[in-house]
Design an enzyme around this catalytic site. Structure first.
Site, PDB file in Angstrom:
ATOM      1  N   PRO A  90    -109.826  -4.196  15.428  1.00 14.97           N
ATOM      2  CA  PRO A  90    -108.274  -5.177  15.264  1.00 14.97           C
ATOM      3  C   PRO A  90    -107.445  -4.861  15.062  1.00 14.97           C
ATOM      4  CG  PRO A  90    -109.509  -4.260  12.809  1.00 14.97           C
ATOM      5  CD  PRO A  90    -110.329  -3.539  14.132  1.00 14.97           C
ATOM      6  N   GLU A 117    -114.436   3.273   9.489  1.00 16.98           N
ATOM      7  CA  GLU A 117    -112.707   3.227   8.955  1.00 16.98           C
ATOM      8  C   GLU A 117    -112.083   2.802  10.274  1.00 16.98           C
ATOM      9  OE1 GLU A 117    -110.047   2.353   6.964  1.00 16.98           O
ATOM     10  OE2 GLU A 117    -111.988   1.590   5.942  1.00 16.98           O
ATOM     11  N   ARG A 155    -120.923 -14.534  32.240  1.00 15.21           N
ATOM     12  CA  ARG A 155    -120.882 -15.750  32.645  1.00 15.21           C
ATOM     13  C   ARG A 155    -120.039 -16.183  33.701  1.00 15.21           C
ATOM     14  NH1 ARG A 155    -119.180 -20.564  29.996  1.00 15.21           N
ATOM     15  NH2 ARG A 155    -120.726 -21.181  30.069  1.00 15.21           N
ATOM     16  N   ASP A 170    -115.364 -26.055  31.737  1.00 10.73           N
ATOM     17  CA  ASP A 170    -115.622 -25.499  30.376  1.00 10.73           C
ATOM     18  C   ASP A 170    -114.334 -25.896  29.505  1.00 10.73           C
ATOM     19  OD1 ASP A 170    -117.672 -25.218  30.398  1.00 10.73           O
ATOM     20  OD2 ASP A 170    -118.339 -22.659  30.488  1.00 10.73           O
TER      21      ASP A 170
HETATM   22  C1  LIG Z   1    -114.396  -2.305   9.511  1.00 11.89           C
HETATM   23  S1  LIG Z   1    -113.616  -2.422  10.794  1.00 11.89           S
HETATM   24  C2  LIG Z   1    -112.123  -0.946  10.861  1.00 11.89           C
HETATM   25  C3  LIG Z   1    -110.606  -1.344  11.067  1.00 11.89           C
HETATM   26  C4  LIG Z   1    -109.706  -1.097  10.957  1.00 11.89           C
HETATM   27  N1  LIG Z   1    -109.561   0.158   9.462  1.00 11.89           N
HETATM   28  C5  LIG Z   1    -108.557  -1.800  10.544  1.00 11.89           C
HETATM   29  O1  LIG Z   1    -107.825  -1.894   9.446  1.00 11.89           O
HETATM   30  O2  LIG Z   1    -108.055  -1.951  12.205  1.00 11.89           O
HETATM   31  C6  LIG Z   1    -114.429  -1.289  12.073  1.00 11.89           C
HETATM   32  C7  LIG Z   1    -115.001  -1.081  13.647  1.00 11.89           C
HETATM   33  O3  LIG Z   1    -115.400  -2.482  13.860  1.00 11.89           O
HETATM   34  C8  LIG Z   1    -114.422  -3.057  15.674  1.00 11.89           C
HETATM   35  N2  LIG Z   1    -113.826  -4.245  14.299  1.00 11.89           N
HETATM   36  C9  LIG Z   1    -114.038  -5.081  14.052  1.00 11.89           C
HETATM   37  N3  LIG Z   1    -113.116  -6.061  13.569  1.00 11.89           N
HETATM   38  C10 LIG Z   1    -113.287  -6.167  14.999  1.00 11.89           C
HETATM   39  C11 LIG Z   1    -112.130  -7.519  15.862  1.00 11.89           C
HETATM   40  N4  LIG Z   1    -111.490  -8.223  15.147  1.00 11.89           N
HETATM   41  N5  LIG Z   1    -111.885  -7.835  17.096  1.00 11.89           N
HETATM   42  C12 LIG Z   1    -112.510  -6.205  17.824  1.00 11.89           C
HETATM   43  N6  LIG Z   1    -113.811  -4.715  16.523  1.00 11.89           N
HETATM   44  C13 LIG Z   1    -113.497  -5.052  15.770  1.00 11.89           C
HETATM   45  C14 LIG Z   1    -113.611  -1.825  15.742  1.00 11.89           C
HETATM   46  O4  LIG Z   1    -114.503  -1.093  16.589  1.00 11.89           O
HETATM   47  C15 LIG Z   1    -113.181  -1.166  13.936  1.00 11.89           C
HETATM   48  O5  LIG Z   1    -113.414   0.382  14.933  1.00 11.89           O
END
Ligand SMILES: C[S@@+](CC[C@H](N)C(=O)[O-])C[C@H]1O[C@@H](n2cnc3c(N)ncnc32)[C@H](O)[C@@H]1O
Length: 246
Positions: A90, A117, A155, A170
């Protein structure tokens, strides 16, 4: 194209990768998607992939060793020393159609899915070449994010869609949202298909579609309009029709 995905929950990929367009693309040999279980690269009898965060705090953090070893094994198998390695997080740059278009140009991609985490920061600093977020919200793991990225990329690979035009028109491909689509019946519950679409006049149909794409982008996502390359006449028509939406 080959896409290697490192994750903790490989089963999450089974159904989405075995349906519809992605399934057909794999059967046609246009893409080879290989899922790797990070646990297969551990060396202790419990297959430990995570540990407590240094400094304390809630949750567990994915250890760096199995991820580095998995990535190294894949690179060796492919006979490459470098390749794009994308961490789903994220905290990454926001995924979009233009990022999908950029990624679709590569012959190899590796995606790393975090969990809990997140991952030890050394994976971000010394292994990943790119970090991508699919939106400003937090998922439990990177698997769903990786599926979104893979679907959007696959795609765009030439030959995957029946007609290349269908990707070109698209939403987000030319900056605008796509025009409204209709199919049979011509009248449903008293609601008719716009008569221009039945006219057989390809020039008028193309103009109607372009204008509808402009109008709905202006109404729903005015922030995108700049990317639509509107000419003066189209801009004038849009302003008149936004004010008087007959
Ligand atoms: C619970 S999340 C960890 C978030 C992290 N503690 C933070 O606050 O940035 C667990 C995993 O989900 C994935 N993930 C969660 N949200 C995401 C998003 N919006 N885009 C891409 N991957 C995501 C990532 O691989 C991340 O390591």
């Amino acid at each position: 194209m080959r896409i290697d995905i490192l994750c903790l929950f490989p089963e999450m990929f089974a159904s989405p990768l075995n349906q519809s367009i992605i399934k057909r693309a794999q059967e046609q040999g246009l893409v080879n998607i290989v899922i790797h279980d990070i646990r297969d690269y551990t060396h202790d009898k419990h297959h430990t992939v995570d540990d407590y965060p240094y400094g304390g705090g809630p949750g567990m953090v994915l250890k760096p060793e199995p991820i580095f070893e998995a990535a190294e094994a894949i690179k060796q198998q492919l006979g490459v020393s470098e390749m794009p390695i994308i961490l789903l997080t994220p905290q990454g740059r926001l995924f979009s159609q233009s990022v999908a278009q950029e990624l679709a140009l590569h012959s190899h991609l590796m995606l790393i899915c975090g969990h809990y985490e997140g991952l030890d920061e050394r994976v971000c600093e010394h292994l990943a070449t790119d970090e991508i977020s699919i939106g400003d919200y937090v998922l439990s793991g990177g698997e769903l994010a990786a599926l979104v990225v893979v679907d959007a990329i696959v795609r765009l690979i030439p030959g995957v869609l029946g007609s290349q035009d269908s990707a070109g028109s698209d939403s987000h491909s030319n900056g605008l949202l796509e025009y409204p689509q209709y199919t049979r019946p011509q009248v449903y519950q008293g609601w008719s298909v716009p008569s221009v679409l039945l006219s057989g006049n390809h020039g008028e149909i193309a103009q109607w579609r372009r204008r509808q794409a402009i109008l709905r982008t202006a109404k729903r996502r005015p922030d995108l309009l700049e990317k639509g390359n509107l000419c003066d006449e189209e801009r004038k028509w849009m302003l008149e029709n936004l004010l008087d939406p007959k």
